[in-house]
Design an enzyme around this catalytic site. Structure first.
Site, PDB file in Angstrom:
ATOM      1  N   HIS A 196       0.855  -1.505   0.075  1.00 45.67           N
ATOM      2  CA  HIS A 196      -0.056  -0.164  -0.188  1.00 45.67           C
ATOM      3  C   HIS A 196       1.222   1.175  -0.525  1.00 45.67           C
ATOM      4  CE1 HIS A 196       0.681   1.005   4.564  1.00 45.67           C
ATOM      5  NE2 HIS A 196       0.050  -0.386   4.363  1.00 45.67           N
ATOM      6  N   ASP A 243       0.005   4.217   1.071  1.00 47.59           N
ATOM      7  CA  ASP A 243      -0.020   5.987   2.419  1.00 47.59           C
ATOM      8  C   ASP A 243       0.919   4.839   3.582  1.00 47.59           C
ATOM      9  OD1 ASP A 243      -1.882   3.577   2.687  1.00 47.59           O
ATOM     10  OD2 ASP A 243      -2.854   4.624   4.167  1.00 47.59           O
ATOM     11  N   GLU A 261      -4.562   2.121   2.622  1.00 49.57           N
ATOM     12  CA  GLU A 261      -5.119   1.082   3.658  1.00 49.57           C
ATOM     13  C   GLU A 261      -4.498   1.519   4.933  1.00 49.57           C
ATOM     14  OE1 GLU A 261      -3.671  -1.772   5.585  1.00 49.57           O
ATOM     15  OE2 GLU A 261      -2.466  -0.594   5.698  1.00 49.57           O
TER      16      GLU A 261
END
Length: 485
Positions: A75, A77, A144
């Site tokens: 992910h 972020d 996420e």
């Protein structure tokens, strides 16, 4: 040594570049642009879906075309957490990386190794010209950390792989074959602010700081203090015995981080000033006596401040305090079939007042769906009894282990050949995207692994340098040994 000089150099160089790109959840424009440009500059098919997920497709190397297609997943972020003493804007500022012995960390902020090391390793695979592998899809998902919005937004057909390797685990030498599901609970107290401050009252700002915090899943069993629970424990005594009135409270910042700090403003009669300050000092001593070994930097202070303009109504104040003092927080049950593994937990993540409203956010986790529902019901009951409105959101499934997984068999064999011992097989008490992806792509063979990370979701986050090299060498060997179709 500089971070971009560590081994494996391509991975660390990419990770350092990522650290200069702001990428907290919901602020992914720059990091998304970076990975899209990365794929296109390599001449690889690169697609972004409407949710912000990116897929980059790399063909098989010569002679490997008959291997099963693998999805490498991470992910984009990171969790934005910093110590109060640091002036850092995660939407604008670069992270300051530090090498300390065998570890890389950041300067009083989260590092973003969760899941930045995974992202960097996948991009390094795409970039490499000396690896042997079958067809690869790099799946880089959005947001996420705040609800797995990217994974929830996946549509059938966006990826085509038969095997998914998630890179979001945090202990080198372990293969994760299952994870907890979760849901968010929001309890809201609504009221009309009281504008009359008792005559003769003075105001104090309460500050509880210095806690370690951490990941509300993987660190929940470590016995760390929750700043919200401590603050409201004090408030209950202050209201009952020192005529305190609550005006404002702010504790915790993220649903999936154990709250490290909490603050409040209260008023008390001026004549009780000295006794109130003594009470604050007494509670600081109690907290340190109870958990000083785990929380050596805990500090609890009461400092005189300007009188607030409003207070909470007394009945709301009392109901709020009693609910937070009484509600369950932390480990609810260990997994009876997996010794040492947490099955169910709750994290009293955020308590925040604004005009006419106080909101409480709790993240509930469990690897067993029925226990997740039972825990949610028990927490709901506490706040309903206190007169709050309770809502649930962000419910996501766990990932059930498959003991007959072909990729598990392959990765166990490769690890044994590479390092002379078998990896540990485990289930993680955190939300991985595998469960959600598996619901969209049923039948996909999935596994999760990664290097050793400590204290993610807190400013103490750090990643072990030797484990990153072992993780990389393992990833390369696994890709070379993916079975034929």
């Amino acid at each position: 040594m500089k971070v971009n000089e560590l081994a494996p150099q391509p991975l660390w160089s990419i990770f350092e570049t990522i650290s200069h790109i702001p990428h907290p959840s919901h602020h992914l424009e720059q990091i998304t642009s970076y990975v899209v440009d990365f794929g296109k500059k390599l001449g690889l098919e690169t697609v972004v879906d409407e949710t912000g997920n990116v897929v980059i497709k790399k063909p098989a190397t010569p002679g490997m075309e008959n291997r099963k297609k693998v999805v490498l997943q991470a992910h984009l972020d990171m969790v934005p957490q910093k110590n109060a003493s640091v002036n850092h804007d995660f939407t604008k500022d670069s992270l300051q990386l530090i090498v300390e012995g065998d570890w890389v960390k950041a300067n009083n902020t989260t590092l973003g190794s969760d899941n930045g090391i995974g992202v960097a390793s996948i991009l390094a695979v795409l970039q490499a010209t000396n690896l042997k592998h079958g067809p690869i899809e790099a799946l880089l998902t959005a947001d996420e950390e705040t609800g797995m919005y990217g994974a929830f937004g996946l549509k059938p057909g966006f990826i085509e792989g038969e095997i998914l390797i998630n890179t979001d685990s945090e202990e080198e030498g372990e293969l994760f074959v299952g994870c907890a599901g979760g849901m968010d609970m929001t309890a809201t107290f609504q009221y009309k602010d009281v504008s009359e401050i008792p005559e003769g009252d003075i105001a104090f700002k309460l500050s509880l700081t210095g806690l370690k915090g951490g990941h509300s899943g993987v660190d929940i069993h470590l016995g760390r203090y929750n700043a919200n629970k401590l603050l409201f424990r004090f408030l209950k005594t202050a209201v009952a015995e020192y005529e305190a009135h609550l005006s404002w409270v702010s504790g915790g910042t993220l649903r999936n981080a154990i709250p490290r700090e909490a603050f409040a403003i209260v008023t008390i009669p001026n004549q009780l000033k000295d006794e109130f300050l003594d009470l604050a000092a007494e509670f600081e001593g109690i907290f340190k006596d109870e958990n000083g070994a785990t929380e050596p930097n805990l500090a609890f202070k009461a400092e005189e401040t300007d009188l607030p303009k409003t207070l909470l109504p007394e009945e709301i104040q009392d109901d709020l305090i009693n609910a937070i003092v009484g509600v369950r927080n932390g480990v609810a049950r260990m997994n009876p079939g997996l010794p040492g593994v947490v099955e169910s937990s709750s994290n009293l993540a955020i308590v925040e007042t604004e005009s006419g409203k106080t909101t409480v956010n709790i993240l509930i986790r469990s690897s067993l769906e029925t226990m997740k529902e039972a825990l949610a019901s028990s927490l709901e009951s506490v706040f309903l009894l206190a007169g709050a409105k309770v809502e649930f959101s962000g419910d996501y499934p766990g990932w059930a282990p498959n003991p007959d997984s072909p990729i598990l068999k392959t990765m166990k064999s490769v690890y044994l050949n590479l390092y002379g011992k078998e990896p540990t097989i485990n289930v993680i008490h955190a939300g991985l995207e595998c469960g959600i992806i598996g619901a969209v792509y049923p039948g996909m063979d999935m596994i999760s692994f990664g290097p050793t990370l400590k204290f993610p979701h807190s400013p103490d986050e750090k990643v072990n340098i030797p484990s990153v090299e072992r993780y990389w060498n393992y990833l390369v060997a696994v890709l070379e040994n993916i079975p034929v179709k």
